[in-house]
Write a protein that holds these residues in place. Structure first.
Motif, PDB file in Angstrom:
ATOM      1  N   MET A 177      18.597  66.905  72.400  1.00 26.00           N
ATOM      2  CA  MET A 177      19.426  65.642  71.973  1.00 26.00           C
ATOM      3  C   MET A 177      20.221  64.945  73.207  1.00 26.00           C
ATOM      4  O   MET A 177      20.325  63.719  73.176  1.00 26.00           O
ATOM      5  CB  MET A 177      20.883  66.411  71.244  1.00 26.00           C
ATOM      6  N   ASP A 178      20.794  65.773  74.138  1.00 25.81           N
ATOM      7  CA  ASP A 178      21.197  65.344  75.325  1.00 25.81           C
ATOM      8  C   ASP A 178      20.490  64.252  75.907  1.00 25.81           C
ATOM      9  O   ASP A 178      20.662  63.360  76.381  1.00 25.81           O
ATOM     10  CB  ASP A 178      21.889  66.368  76.341  1.00 25.81           C
ATOM     11  N   SER A 179      19.098  64.862  76.195  1.00 23.50           N
ATOM     12  CA  SER A 179      18.265  64.183  76.806  1.00 23.50           C
ATOM     13  C   SER A 179      18.012  62.744  76.252  1.00 23.50           C
ATOM     14  O   SER A 179      17.828  61.620  76.923  1.00 23.50           O
ATOM     15  CB  SER A 179      16.670  64.659  77.216  1.00 23.50           C
ATOM     16  N   ILE A 180      17.712  62.647  75.071  1.00 24.74           N
ATOM     17  CA  ILE A 180      17.652  61.406  74.166  1.00 24.74           C
ATOM     18  C   ILE A 180      18.932  60.513  74.145  1.00 24.74           C
ATOM     19  O   ILE A 180      18.757  59.463  74.364  1.00 24.74           O
ATOM     20  CB  ILE A 180      17.176  61.691  72.782  1.00 24.74           C
ATOM     21  N   ILE A 181      20.144  61.161  73.916  1.00 21.18           N
ATOM     22  CA  ILE A 181      21.256  60.231  74.093  1.00 21.18           C
ATOM     23  C   ILE A 181      21.601  59.647  75.546  1.00 21.18           C
ATOM     24  O   ILE A 181      21.957  58.501  75.564  1.00 21.18           O
ATOM     25  CB  ILE A 181      22.659  61.259  73.595  1.00 21.18           C
ATOM     26  N   ASN A 182      21.448  60.492  76.402  1.00 21.22           N
ATOM     27  CA  ASN A 182      21.596  60.097  77.880  1.00 21.22           C
ATOM     28  C   ASN A 182      20.624  58.858  78.143  1.00 21.22           C
ATOM     29  O   ASN A 182      20.967  57.974  78.760  1.00 21.22           O
ATOM     30  CB  ASN A 182      21.344  61.273  78.820  1.00 21.22           C
ATOM     31  N   PHE A 183      19.209  58.872  77.820  1.00 18.99           N
ATOM     32  CA  PHE A 183      18.319  57.835  77.844  1.00 18.99           C
ATOM     33  C   PHE A 183      18.845  56.644  76.938  1.00 18.99           C
ATOM     34  O   PHE A 183      18.829  55.712  77.723  1.00 18.99           O
ATOM     35  CB  PHE A 183      16.889  58.073  77.529  1.00 18.99           C
ATOM     36  N   GLY A 184      19.196  56.691  75.919  1.00 14.94           N
ATOM     37  CA  GLY A 184      19.687  55.761  75.047  1.00 14.94           C
ATOM     38  C   GLY A 184      21.055  55.111  75.569  1.00 14.94           C
ATOM     39  O   GLY A 184      21.341  54.003  75.563  1.00 14.94           O
ATOM     40  N   ASN A 185      21.661  56.050  76.421  1.00 18.45           N
ATOM     41  CA  ASN A 185      23.127  55.415  76.994  1.00 18.45           C
ATOM     42  C   ASN A 185      22.722  54.177  78.062  1.00 18.45           C
ATOM     43  O   ASN A 185      23.773  53.807  78.806  1.00 18.45           O
ATOM     44  CB  ASN A 185      23.900  56.573  77.503  1.00 18.45           C
TER      45      ASN A 185
END
Lengths: 485, 92
Positions: free
Chosen positions: B30-38
């Protein structure tokens, strides 16, 4: 000689070189022999019944339509009345819809014969077809590699001669990326051109339906059939469509082609060379080509990660174990507990992760991220509009690499997501885009050229792709049903 | 970065539950996707009007009439296609 497999098959049927029953049995026997795992459900009985009816018509001297008796597959996220529709998930393992999707309804009315429902990533969430509850699909060109996703089964079925054509869905490249991996034509139309009624939704502002075929002409035939206003899909456009089939042979001299250079970052050398050669081909025909930086394109994937997952979380909330689909059959405390147990058992890991990220994006405290993504999506759309005042079409690879091996991104969802980096921008801006085979790498794996145009320039996309294919046709059917007409 | 407490809240909101063994891997993904989306947060707000959405051309072109799209021969001999979903004024 026509490259259209639909027309070749039609001719074979009307000239009685093969009966429809022979043809369908031939396909069914190849499907049984295949180890690609391209199908989840094979509709043998109904296919044979339909074939007999077509043969009766031909025997009686009645005229048959071009698509009548043509054997096809359908991605298993389209509702088919009375035929199991699983979305490659345990959640819908035993789901039999009570209505047909508009797309399947029209294909049936045109006389197409459904051979079966094709495998996909679970609920179309994935880029390799490895998230399917029914197991991954193998690439017909190299069985140690993936077929791509999410329409992996649909593409593999066409590329391996297990269906004349297929229909897929494309939310973030799910038609074009696997088409590129399997060496066939995959077309994502303008957003709103083809009805999604009965397509089990993933992200509604991005979802599109499109054909998967051996030739551009076949894709054009199917697009012309399926593109019409359907009030049952709220976002299906009421504008009158331009026919595409009679535009295929238009001259492209003077065509202005833009090639965004940042699309090649991360591409392997052979992909770059194949796309560059394709672009040079157009130059020889009198098109002008400009390479340019398109920085706004790089925003598409982060925007997709936010908006796509938010919409996914919303759409997946319908699977609660109460109305339809899997239901937890053990003891539970209350309705919340029933829903939680049902969803936790029946959804796969990737689906759960996307729902969680979507819930995060939509939850209090993070709405700014969602709103910002909406705002930037408008900026990307506007940037495309400006580019299309300078260029008629844009060209880029459909995928930075050719088909990768299984477990390529194990435990790294972002790495898998980035496999779609070249195909997502067209979904963000609602543009028509096609992947057409443009060569093979040194491992004999197909490479796809992607052509994008402005909204409702679907006819131009087919025209430009067809001009290339005419001189550079390189799609191959690996095994399965093959015959000369 | 999503912490464990926030993760559990999201699970409740999403009607999902996980074993303790499953949680770290999911949080990491989740973190990797959220950080990318951020990455979108790092961009300046765009001044594009909010009515410029994905279907804007639909409105612009809604008055243009093209010739009919489906060639008759595609369906001739096929079963009747005057299905319930065709609306008279809009069918091709």
């Amino acid at each position: 000689m026509s490259r259209s497999l639909i027309l070749k098959t039609h001719k074979a049927l009307v000239s009685k070189k093969v009966s429809c029953l022979e043809l369908v049995n031939w396909y069914l026997s190849e499907i049984k022999k295949s180890d690609l795992n391209a199908f989840i459900t094979v509709t043998e009985e109904s296919a044979i019944e339909s074939a007999k009816k077509v043969d009766d018509k031909i025997r009686n001297g009645e005229k048959i339509g071009i698509l009548e008796g043509i054997p096809m597959s359908l991605k298993d996220n389209f509702s088919t009345k009375g035929i199991r529709t699983t979305c490659a998930s345990k959640m819908l393992e035993n789901y039999y819809p009570v209505y047909d999707s508009t797309v399947y309804d029209v294909l049936k009315k045109a006389g197409c014969i459904l051979l079966g429902k094709a495998n996909l990533d679970e609920f179309a969430m994935g880029s390799s077809n490895e998230t399917s509850y029914f197991g991954p699909v193998k690439n017909p060109h190299d069985k140690t590699r993936v077929a791509g996703g999410s329409s992996g089964g649909a593409c593999a079925s066409v590329a391996s001669g297990l269906a004349t054509f297929s229909i897929g869905s494309d939310t973030g490249g799910s038609i074009r990326q696997p088409a590129s991996f399997c060496g066939i034509v995959g077309f994502k139309p303008t957003y709103g051109a083809i009805s999604r009624y009965g397509l089990i939704p993933l992200a509604s502002s991005l979802d599109c339906v499109g054909p998967l075929t051996i030739s551009v002409e076949d894709a054009s035939i199917l697009f012309d059939l399926l593109s019409f206003y359907d009030p049952k899909d709220e976002r299906c456009s009421p504008i009158k469509r331009k026919p595409t089939l009679n535009c295929l042979e238009n001259e492209i001299k003077g065509l202005k082609i833009g090639v965004p250079t940042n699309c090649f970052y991360g591409s392997d050398e052979e992909t770059y060379n194949a796309v560059e050669n394709a672009v040079k081909f157009y130059e020889k025909l009198g098109a002008s080509v400009s390479f340019f930086e398109f920085p706004e394109l790089d925003l598409s994937m982060p925007i997709y990660c936010v908006l796509g997952r938010a919409e996914t979380a919303s759409n997946m909330s319908r699977f609660d174990g109460i109305r339809y689909g899997y239901k937890y059959d053990g003891p539970y405390k209350d309705i919340d507990d029933l829903m939680t147990r049902t969803r936790s058992i029946a959804f796969g890991e990737e689906v759960k992760r996307r729902i969680l990220v979507g819930s995060y994006v939509l939850s209090a405290g993070h709405k700014a991220l969602y709103k910002k993504s909406l705002n930037l999506r408008n900026m990307v759309i506007d940037s495309f509009n400006k580019r299309f005042t300078e260029f008629d079409v844009l060209m880029m690879p459909a995928s930075p690499t050719t088909a990768f091996g299984f477990n390529y991104a194990e435990g790294d969802p972002l790495k898998m997501q980035l496999a779609d980096i070249c195909v997502v921008p067209a979904n963000i801006a609602g543009l028509p885009a096609i992947s057409v085979p443009c060569g093979y790498d040194s491992n004999n794996l197909p490479i796809g050229l992607q052509i994008l145009g402005k909204q409702w320039s679907d006819d131009l996309i087919f025209n430009v792709a067809n001009v290339y294919e005419k001189e550079n046709f390189c799609a191959k059917i690996i095994g399965g049903v093959q015959y000369e007409v | 970065m999503v912490n464990r407490e926030e993760f559990l809240k999201l699970c409740k909101l999403s009607r999902l539950e996980f074993t303790d063994d499953e949680i770290p891997k999911l949080m990491e993904g989740m973190d990797s996707i959220i950080n990318f989306g951020n990455k979108v947060s790092e961009c300046k707000d765009s001044s594009i009007a909010t009515d410029c959405d994905v279907s804007f051309v639909h409105r612009e072109l809604s008055n243009i009439e093209y010739e009919k799209c489906i060639r008759d021969e595609l369906l001739s001999g096929g079963t009747n296609r005057d299905g319930f979903f065709f609306v008279k004024n809009h069918s091709n």
